[in-house]
Design a protein around this motif. Structure first.
Motif, PDB file in Angstrom:
ATOM      1  N   ALA A   1       0.821  -1.206   0.000  1.00  0.00           N
ATOM      2  CA  ALA A   1       0.000   0.000   0.000  1.00  0.00           C
ATOM      3  C   ALA A   1       0.857   1.259   0.000  1.00  0.00           C
ATOM      4  O   ALA A   1       0.402   2.319  -0.446  1.00  0.00           O
ATOM      5  CB  ALA A   1      -0.936   0.000   1.201  1.00  0.00           C
ATOM      6  N   GLY A   2       2.088   1.141   0.483  1.00  0.00           N
ATOM      7  CA  GLY A   2       2.991   2.289   0.486  1.00  0.00           C
ATOM      8  C   GLY A   2       3.353   2.779  -0.899  1.00  0.00           C
ATOM      9  O   GLY A   2       3.872   3.894  -1.046  1.00  0.00           O
ATOM     10  N   THR A   3       3.080   1.988  -1.936  1.00  0.00           N
ATOM     11  CA  THR A   3       3.359   2.403  -3.316  1.00  0.00           C
ATOM     12  C   THR A   3       2.148   3.022  -3.987  1.00  0.00           C
ATOM     13  O   THR A   3       2.229   3.448  -5.134  1.00  0.00           O
ATOM     14  CB  THR A   3       3.828   1.195  -4.161  1.00  0.00           C
ATOM     15  OG1 THR A   3       2.735   0.276  -4.322  1.00  0.00           O
ATOM     16  CG2 THR A   3       5.000   0.494  -3.510  1.00  0.00           C
ATOM     17  N   TYR A   4       1.008   3.095  -3.290  1.00  0.00           N
ATOM     18  CA  TYR A   4      -0.225   3.604  -3.873  1.00  0.00           C
ATOM     19  C   TYR A   4      -0.222   5.137  -3.924  1.00  0.00           C
ATOM     20  O   TYR A   4       0.395   5.810  -3.092  1.00  0.00           O
ATOM     21  CB  TYR A   4      -1.439   3.167  -3.058  1.00  0.00           C
ATOM     22  CG  TYR A   4      -1.844   1.712  -3.190  1.00  0.00           C
ATOM     23  CD1 TYR A   4      -1.002   0.775  -3.768  1.00  0.00           C
ATOM     24  CD2 TYR A   4      -3.071   1.279  -2.719  1.00  0.00           C
ATOM     25  CE1 TYR A   4      -1.379  -0.557  -3.874  1.00  0.00           C
ATOM     26  CE2 TYR A   4      -3.467  -0.048  -2.823  1.00  0.00           C
ATOM     27  CZ  TYR A   4      -2.607  -0.962  -3.401  1.00  0.00           C
ATOM     28  OH  TYR A   4      -2.978  -2.275  -3.511  1.00  0.00           O
ATOM     29  N   SER A   5      -0.959   5.687  -4.896  1.00  0.00           N
ATOM     30  CA  SER A   5      -1.192   7.124  -4.939  1.00  0.00           C
ATOM     31  C   SER A   5      -2.215   7.497  -3.859  1.00  0.00           C
ATOM     32  O   SER A   5      -2.853   6.627  -3.254  1.00  0.00           O
ATOM     33  CB  SER A   5      -1.731   7.534  -6.310  1.00  0.00           C
ATOM     34  OG  SER A   5      -3.038   6.995  -6.506  1.00  0.00           O
ATOM     35  N   GLY A   6      -2.393   8.815  -3.651  1.00  0.00           N
ATOM     36  CA  GLY A   6      -3.344   9.266  -2.642  1.00  0.00           C
ATOM     37  C   GLY A   6      -4.758   8.795  -2.911  1.00  0.00           C
ATOM     38  O   GLY A   6      -5.471   8.357  -2.002  1.00  0.00           O
ATOM     39  N   GLY A   7      -5.178   8.872  -4.174  1.00  0.00           N
ATOM     40  CA  GLY A   7      -6.522   8.417  -4.516  1.00  0.00           C
ATOM     41  C   GLY A   7      -6.698   6.933  -4.320  1.00  0.00           C
ATOM     42  O   GLY A   7      -7.752   6.468  -3.870  1.00  0.00           O
ATOM     43  N   MET A   8      -5.656   6.155  -4.647  1.00  0.00           N
ATOM     44  CA  MET A   8      -5.727   4.707  -4.458  1.00  0.00           C
ATOM     45  C   MET A   8      -5.803   4.355  -2.980  1.00  0.00           C
ATOM     46  O   MET A   8      -6.536   3.441  -2.587  1.00  0.00           O
ATOM     47  CB  MET A   8      -4.519   4.045  -5.110  1.00  0.00           C
ATOM     48  CG  MET A   8      -4.512   4.123  -6.629  1.00  0.00           C
ATOM     49  SD  MET A   8      -2.953   3.540  -7.332  1.00  0.00           S
ATOM     50  CE  MET A   8      -3.039   1.780  -6.955  1.00  0.00           C
TER      51      MET A   8
END
Length: 269
Positions: free
Chosen positions: A136-143
């Motif tokens: 999850a640390g690689t997700y964008s803010g929206g994701m």
């Protein structure tokens, strides 16, 4: 389950922190299956109200019910009825998206035989299937926000509580989050209670809104009706919007709050 009675009923809720009155005799009814916006400046009492509603704070006076269940006497029953997306980050960046949702499935006592299926369903509903096994640390803010919605929805709640669900997101990401909320509500019939400082979001997405100031509800109606009432009294000078209604009932507190509020908002962004 078919809705019976209101989703939320608040009668005479009062809560204070030492000498500060956070909620001052609040009366509120949220209808089943509606999207209801609770609006107000920082310090209006919204967060305290949400914390009582989600059983994180006991009501000091008054009653609060979620689908007929008293939050003081039936806390566990209430918790099984709600999904909660707080303003603060609730996903673990070290876990994959799938692992985060599966963890919430266990925390909310989703039956073991249904956990894998439910986890996959809500991940797919939020458009995260391709990224589900990435940290999850690689997700964008929206994701991340869509992942947190998946976490809250995995237990199939009847009431979804969203505290500033799109804070700090760009317009495209904000639209994507709201698309997912509407799709889920249309499919499940759940009730949505949302707080937001984005007046254009409230006007576009909420069936009704309540304007809260200094612990009390100052106005409650559909966004269109509130705007029309302001124009009708000449307060908006014609062509008013929900920002104008907000200022009419809360003064110049749209960007209110002290140093701690600003620091918390920036940290969230």
């Amino acid at each position: 389950m078919e809705p019976s009675g209101p989703a939320v009923r608040v009668d005479g809720l009062r809560h204070r922190f030492k000498e500060t009155v956070a909620v001052d005799g609040l009366d509120l009814v949220v209808r089943a299956a509606e999207i209801f916006g609770l609006l107000g400046p920082n310090g209006a009492g919204k967060t305290t109200t949400i914390r009582v509603l989600t059983t994180l704070l006991p009501p000091q006076a008054g009653t609060v019910e979620v689908f007929g269940q008293d939050v003081r006497r039936r806390r566990m029953a209430v918790r099984r009825l709600i999904g909660y997306v707080p303003q603060a980050l609730s996903a673990d960046p070290a876990l994959s998206g799938r692992e985060n949702v599966a963890l919430f499935a266990r925390l909310f006592d989703v039956p073991r035989a249904l956990r894998r299926e439910r986890t996959a369903e809500v991940i797919d509903a939020m458009g995260l299937t391709d990224a589900a096994d990435r940290p999850a640390g690689t997700y964008s803010g929206g994701m991340i926000r869509r992942l947190e919605l998946a976490q809250a929805l995995v237990s199939a709640p009847r009431l979804l509580v969203l505290d500033e669900p799109t804070i700090g997101l760009d317009p495209v990401a904000r639209a994507g989050v709201w698309d997912r909320i509407h799709e889920t509500r249309a499919r499940t019939g759940m009730t949505v209670l949302v707080t937001t400082h984005y007046m254009e979001e409230a006007a576009a997405h909420c069936d009704r809104v309540a304007l809260m100031h200094r612990g009390r509800i100052r106005a409650l109606d559909t966004p269109a009706a509130l705007v029309a009432s302001l124009d009708g009294h000449g307060g908006g000078g014609g062509g008013a919007n929900l920002d104008d209604v907000f200022r009419e009932y809360t003064g110049d507190d749209l960007d209110g709050g002290g140093f701690k509020d600003v620091r918390a908002a920036r940290r969230a962004r």
